[in-house]
Design an enzyme around this catalytic site. Structure first.
Site, PDB file in Angstrom:
ATOM      1  N   LYS A   1     -10.478  -0.384  10.339  1.00  0.00           N
ATOM      2  CA  LYS A   1     -10.628  -1.623   9.563  1.00  0.00           C
ATOM      3  C   LYS A   1     -10.982  -2.793  10.477  1.00  0.00           C
ATOM      4  O   LYS A   1     -11.262  -3.891  10.024  1.00  0.00           O
ATOM      5  CB  LYS A   1      -9.342  -1.921   8.798  1.00  0.00           C
ATOM      6  CG  LYS A   1      -9.009  -0.796   7.821  1.00  0.00           C
ATOM      7  CD  LYS A   1      -7.971  -1.160   6.831  1.00  0.00           C
ATOM      8  CE  LYS A   1      -7.421   0.070   6.155  1.00  0.00           C
ATOM      9  NZ  LYS A   1      -8.004   0.299   4.831  1.00  0.00           N
TER      10      LYS A   1
ATOM     11  N   GLN B   1      -4.769  -5.172   7.137  1.00  0.00           N
ATOM     12  CA  GLN B   1      -5.779  -6.117   6.646  1.00  0.00           C
ATOM     13  C   GLN B   1      -5.720  -7.445   7.385  1.00  0.00           C
ATOM     14  O   GLN B   1      -6.605  -8.284   7.209  1.00  0.00           O
ATOM     15  CB  GLN B   1      -5.587  -6.359   5.137  1.00  0.00           C
ATOM     16  CG  GLN B   1      -5.705  -5.120   4.283  1.00  0.00           C
ATOM     17  CD  GLN B   1      -7.118  -4.537   4.311  1.00  0.00           C
ATOM     18  OE1 GLN B   1      -8.087  -5.189   4.738  1.00  0.00           O
ATOM     19  NE2 GLN B   1      -7.250  -3.294   3.879  1.00  0.00           N
TER      20      GLN B   1
ATOM     21  N   ASP C   1       2.885  -4.498   8.064  1.00  0.00           N
ATOM     22  CA  ASP C   1       1.696  -3.666   7.914  1.00  0.00           C
ATOM     23  C   ASP C   1       0.505  -4.608   8.103  1.00  0.00           C
ATOM     24  O   ASP C   1       0.161  -5.385   7.209  1.00  0.00           O
ATOM     25  CB  ASP C   1       1.714  -3.026   6.522  1.00  0.00           C
ATOM     26  CG  ASP C   1       0.406  -2.338   6.185  1.00  0.00           C
ATOM     27  OD1 ASP C   1      -0.524  -2.388   7.010  1.00  0.00           O
ATOM     28  OD2 ASP C   1       0.320  -1.761   5.083  1.00  0.00           O
TER      29      ASP C   1
ATOM     30  N   HIS D   1       0.872  -1.190   0.000  1.00  0.00           N
ATOM     31  CA  HIS D   1       0.000   0.000   0.000  1.00  0.00           C
ATOM     32  C   HIS D   1       0.905   1.234   0.000  1.00  0.00           C
ATOM     33  O   HIS D   1       2.000   1.196   0.562  1.00  0.00           O
ATOM     34  CB  HIS D   1      -0.836  -0.052   1.276  1.00  0.00           C
ATOM     35  CG  HIS D   1      -1.924   0.963   1.377  1.00  0.00           C
ATOM     36  ND1 HIS D   1      -1.688   2.264   1.748  1.00  0.00           N
ATOM     37  CD2 HIS D   1      -3.259   0.874   1.162  1.00  0.00           C
ATOM     38  CE1 HIS D   1      -2.836   2.927   1.773  1.00  0.00           C
ATOM     39  NE2 HIS D   1      -3.804   2.111   1.419  1.00  0.00           N
TER      40      HIS D   1
ATOM     41  N   CYS E   1      -4.709   2.328  -3.772  1.00  0.00           N
ATOM     42  CA  CYS E   1      -3.480   2.878  -3.170  1.00  0.00           C
ATOM     43  C   CYS E   1      -2.325   1.901  -3.315  1.00  0.00           C
ATOM     44  O   CYS E   1      -1.508   1.732  -2.387  1.00  0.00           O
ATOM     45  CB  CYS E   1      -3.674   3.229  -1.694  1.00  0.00           C
ATOM     46  SG  CYS E   1      -4.914   4.477  -1.427  1.00  0.00           S
TER      47      CYS E   1
HETATM   48  N1  PMP Z   1      -1.903  -0.697   4.644  1.00  0.00           N
HETATM   49  C1  PMP Z   1      -2.871  -1.425   4.099  1.00  0.00           C
HETATM   50  C2  PMP Z   1      -2.571  -2.833   3.647  1.00  0.00           C
HETATM   51  C3  PMP Z   1      -4.151  -0.887   3.959  1.00  0.00           C
HETATM   52  O1  PMP Z   1      -5.135  -1.615   3.422  1.00  0.00           O
HETATM   53  C4  PMP Z   1      -4.383   0.451   4.385  1.00  0.00           C
HETATM   54  C5  PMP Z   1      -5.739   1.099   4.217  1.00  0.00           C
HETATM   55  N2  PMP Z   1      -6.310   0.912   2.965  1.00  0.00           N
HETATM   56  C6  PMP Z   1      -3.335   1.154   4.952  1.00  0.00           C
HETATM   57  C7  PMP Z   1      -2.100   0.549   5.068  1.00  0.00           C
HETATM   58  C8  PMP Z   1      -3.499   2.541   5.448  1.00  0.00           C
HETATM   59  O2  PMP Z   1      -4.341   2.573   6.540  1.00  0.00           O
HETATM   60  P1  PMP Z   1      -4.893   3.948   7.124  1.00  0.00           P
HETATM   61  O3  PMP Z   1      -5.352   4.743   5.941  1.00  0.00           O
HETATM   62  O4  PMP Z   1      -6.003   3.541   8.029  1.00  0.00           O
HETATM   63  O5  PMP Z   1      -3.760   4.603   7.852  1.00  0.00           O
END
Ligand code: PMP
Length: 394
Positions: free
Chosen positions: A215, A192, A189, A116, A352
């Site tokens: 999430k 998910q 990270d 991401h 993203c």
């Molecule tokens: N890493 C992953 C794998 C994600 O899916 C996301 C959110 N789509 C993020 C990081 C970023 O999370 P946040 O926008 O809640 O900081």
């Protein structure tokens, strides 16, 4: 182990006001809907229980401080960590930025093609040398390639535990072994993964773990960074302000130990309490049950899409709660718009993860992602919508 039976999601769904009216919400990987228990906890924290934390001399503030620190314990407990190693952040994004900016051995970081943007851009901005580990043909981080790429110059490896696009699950213990073999640390990270897998950071062998409350069926605006005590202890403050100090003087200021060192300013009190309630909520249902439930839905959806013969499926068969696909000849945004008319919400776009889109050779994918409340009726509605889209586009 608890089990979410085929009929149970209907009962679970009723606990989520955001799902009222028969909406087929298949975008839980973007953000999860909130159960009434979490909403109630935040309303109480914002209403009858409200006061500041850590500073008040009156009973209400002392009670709120206990509730805030209890929330830290609940969130830390969810990933098998002690509370004093858990820093509240604004989200996973801020958690990764915190490590990228303050980890004292800044050097080379090994990322992967499927990351991401929030696990790419912070490292670039903070001045790390970025190397990129390729993927296997079915969309997993290629750990054999990682092993060949890692050198003693690497001080950090930062991988998604579960891909937000492909649902691929990392073999985290092996990634940790590879990182440690060259003297690097492993940041996962876990955005998910935390809502989908039972996590025990000690068993994973990682050194840092980042995730977001929203999430995990909790509030927006808060997340967490877990780090090993000795690593957090060696990291300097990142942002200055109240609550992160030991003693302030114009001659020189000293800082609080972690986690407070990294929590400058009045914290997100209400959100932290909601985060703790969300941790309680998923724990009560059981992460193993949630995982089994979502895995069964993934298998069902992938089989149905494959049977159509006009759908390209991305990612491994064994994916955690997430299915990315393309309907041949139809842009995923058009598909998403038609599905919306059918009361089905999916995500269409690059998610993203632009480097991953480039790797897949597509500008965008359609992504259906499940939560603990998802059910077969959601899949049926998605398939009906895809069929209608096919009739429109021919
Ligand atoms: N890493 C992953 C794998 C994600 O899916 C996301 C959110 N789509 C993020 C990081 C970023 O999370 P946040 O926008 O809640 O900081």
């Amino acid at each position: 182990m608890n089990a979410i039976s085929a009929s149970a999601p209907a009962d679970l769904k009723a606990q989520f006001p955001g799902l009222a009216g028969g909406w087929h919400y298949l975008d839980t990987a973007a953000t999860a809907q909130k159960p009434q228990a979490v909403i109630d906890a935040t309303v109480r924290a914002m209403g009858a229980d409200y006061a500041t934390v850590h500073r008040g001399v009156y009973a209400r503030s002392a009670d709120m401080t206990l509730a805030f620190e209890a929330a830290r314990e609940k969130v830390a407990g969810l990933i098998g960590a002690p509370a004093q190693e858990l820093v509240f952040t604004r989200g996973a994004t801020e958690a990764i930025n915190l490590v990228a900016y303050t980890y004292p051995r800044k050097g080379r970081v090994l990322l992967s093609t499927l990351e991401h943007h929030s696990n790419i851009v912070p490292w670039q901005l903070a001045g790390w040398q970025v190397d990129v580990c390729p993927l296997t043909a079915d969309g997993q981080i290629d750990l054999d390639a990682a092993e060949a790429m890692l050198t003693p110059e690497h001080t950090m490896v930062a991988f998604a535990h579960v891909s937000n696009v492909l649902g691929s699950v990392l073999d985290a213990p092996r990634a940790a072994e590879l990182a440690h073999a060259v003297g690097a640390k492993l940041l996962l990270d876990g955005c998910q993964a935390v809502p989908r897998l039972a996590i025990d950071v000690a068993a994973l062998g990682c050194d840092f773990y980042a995730f977001s409350a929203h999430k995990l069926y909790g509030p927006t605006g808060i997340g967490a960074l877990w780090g090993r005590a000795e690593l957090l202890g060696a990291m300097p403050p990142w942002q200055g302000g109240g609550a992160m100090i030991d003693r302030v003087s114009f001659a020189g200021t000293t800082y609080a130990p972690p986690p407070q060192r990294f929590e400058a300013g009045t914290p997100a009190i209400i959100e932290a309490i909601g985060f703790g309630a969300a941790a309680d909520y998923v724990r009560a249902i059981g992460l193993d049950a949630i995982h089994a439930h979502e895995t069964a839905l993934v298998a069902e959806l992938r089989a149905a899409l494959r049977a159509r013969n006009d759908v390209t499926l991305f990612g491994p068969e064994e994916s955690a709660g997430i299915v990315s696909f393309a309907l041949d000849g139809v842009h995923s945004h058009d598909l998403g718009t038609i599905l919306d008319e059918e009361g089905v919400a999916i995500r269409a776009g690059h998610h993203c993860a632009q480097p991953l889109m480039e790797h897949l050779g597509v500008p965008a994918t359609a992504r259906a992602s499940f939560g603990l409340y998802s059910e077969q009726a959601d899949i049926a509605a998605l398939l009906r919508g895809i069929e209608r889209t096919r009739r429109i586009f021919g």
